[in-house]
Design an enzyme around this catalytic site. Structure first.
Site, mmCIF file in Angstrom:
data_model
loop_
_atom_site.group_PDB
_atom_site.id
_atom_site.type_symbol
_atom_site.label_atom_id
_atom_site.label_comp_id
_atom_site.label_asym_id
_atom_site.label_seq_id
_atom_site.Cartn_x
_atom_site.Cartn_y
_atom_site.Cartn_z
ATOM 1 N N LYS A 6 0.824 -1.157 -0.144
ATOM 2 C CA LYS A 6 -0.182 -0.046 -0.026
ATOM 3 C C LYS A 6 0.730 1.117 -0.012
ATOM 4 O O LYS A 6 0.545 2.243 -0.599
ATOM 5 C CB LYS A 6 -1.061 -0.010 1.349
ATOM 6 C CG LYS A 6 -1.806 1.363 1.261
ATOM 7 C CD LYS A 6 -2.670 1.379 0.089
ATOM 8 C CE LYS A 6 -3.670 2.869 0.266
ATOM 9 N NZ LYS A 6 -4.516 2.779 1.329
ATOM 10 N N LYS A 24 -0.167 11.700 5.545
ATOM 11 C CA LYS A 24 0.259 10.828 6.608
ATOM 12 C C LYS A 24 0.845 9.752 5.815
ATOM 13 O O LYS A 24 1.883 8.838 6.245
ATOM 14 C CB LYS A 24 -0.848 10.336 7.190
ATOM 15 C CG LYS A 24 -0.821 9.326 8.200
ATOM 16 C CD LYS A 24 -1.106 7.938 7.786
ATOM 17 C CE LYS A 24 -2.571 7.705 7.450
ATOM 18 N NZ LYS A 24 -2.932 6.342 6.908
#
Length: 292
Positions: free
Chosen positions: A171, A239
């Site tokens: 990811k 983030k």
């Protein structure tokens, strides 16, 4: 009927939980704010007043929360998922967090008799609504197979990519590619507009050639219209890029283009645009080009 406790019913989690209901699962949803839980109940799920209530009778628990500390709190907290898990629980974390945190949670789960897989998703809000997400899964092969029916109810591409934490590593690579592609599409749009060409037509022809990509397909129309309603907020991508940079540094891998885009995303967040869709990078390209 398999009972699924679903923790985190936001932009991504809400549609995912609803698709599990449609697929025939008994879904008990919990969210810190009550409105998403109410929507799930209207769609045929059940609502829980506490995290413990959502977990206690569940065969599978799925979490979709913003960041590593959130997952740690929800899962490892005194009244968290592991504390309320029945024997043999299958825990699926669909959040995007640090790979090392995922690996540690898997070890903690194993020590408590909980099967754990990390299963972050890609595809944005549209993919969540349409149940077409791409899901990269880390964990033991047998646990992946146990989780497959749940994951295939919310995603189209579901792939086991390795041991615990591997899903998060893949990811991270996904988020690196997506951020870089959005930035290049934004630069291309501003470039095209500077020359007065028909940008809608230009995007169509570019999307049909080697430059074609999912950003053109899903984001270009909004970028051309300067419509940045969030499907995935810049603050969350900020983030995620922090995760990428930390993991790359740990592995001794250089990501110069990724680092540059990360700084541009950080600038957007710092100036108060973190709530925009990540395609909002176009605004910064315009400003840097003196075209606002």
């Amino acid at each position: 009927m398999t009972t699924v406790g679903f923790i985190g019913l936001g932009i991504m989690g809400g549609p995912m939980a609803a698709n599990l209901v449609k697929a025939g699962f008994d879904v008990i949803g919990y969210n810190r704010g009550p409105e998403p839980t109410r929507r799930l109940v209207e769609q045929g799920g059940r609502g829980a007043d506490s995290l413990a209530e959502a977990v206690r009778d569940a065969d599978v628990v799925v979490t979709m929360v913003p960041d590593s500390p959130d997952v740690e709190s929800v899962v490892l907290g005194e009244d968290g998922v592991f504390a309320n898990a029945k024997p043999g629980l299958l825990f699926v974390d669909a959040s995007t967090i640090r790979p090392d945190v995922s690996a540690r949670i898997a070890r903690e789960g194993g020590a408590r008799g909980v099967r754990v897989v990390d299963a972050p998703v890609s595809g944005g809000q549209q993919g969540a609504v349409e149940a077409t997400l791409s899901i990269m899964v880390g964990g033991e092969a047998e646990d992946f197979e146990a989780a497959r029916p749940v994951l295939e109810a919310v995603g189209r591409t579901v792939v086991h990519v390795g041991p615990a934490g591997s899903g998060q590593t893949v990811k991270a690579a996904n988020q690196l590619i997506v951020a870089g592609t959005i930035e290049l599409v934004a630069e291309a749009i501003v470039f095209l507009e500077a020359y007065g060409v028909d940008t809608g037509a230009a995007v169509r022809v570019l999307a049909g050639g080697l430059a074609g990509n999912a950003i053109f397909e899903r984001k270009a129309a909004g970028m051309l219209a300067r419509e940045f309603t969030p499907g995935f907020r810049l603050a969350l991508h900020h983030k995620d890029l922090g995760i990428v940079q930390a993991a790359a540094r740990e592995a001794g891998v250089v990501i110069p283009l990724g680092a540059a885009v990360s700084q541009l995303v950080a600038a957007m967040v710092a100036r108060g645009d973190g709530g925009l869709d990540h395609s909002g990078l176009l605004k910064l390209v315009e400003q840097l080009s003196g075209r606002t």
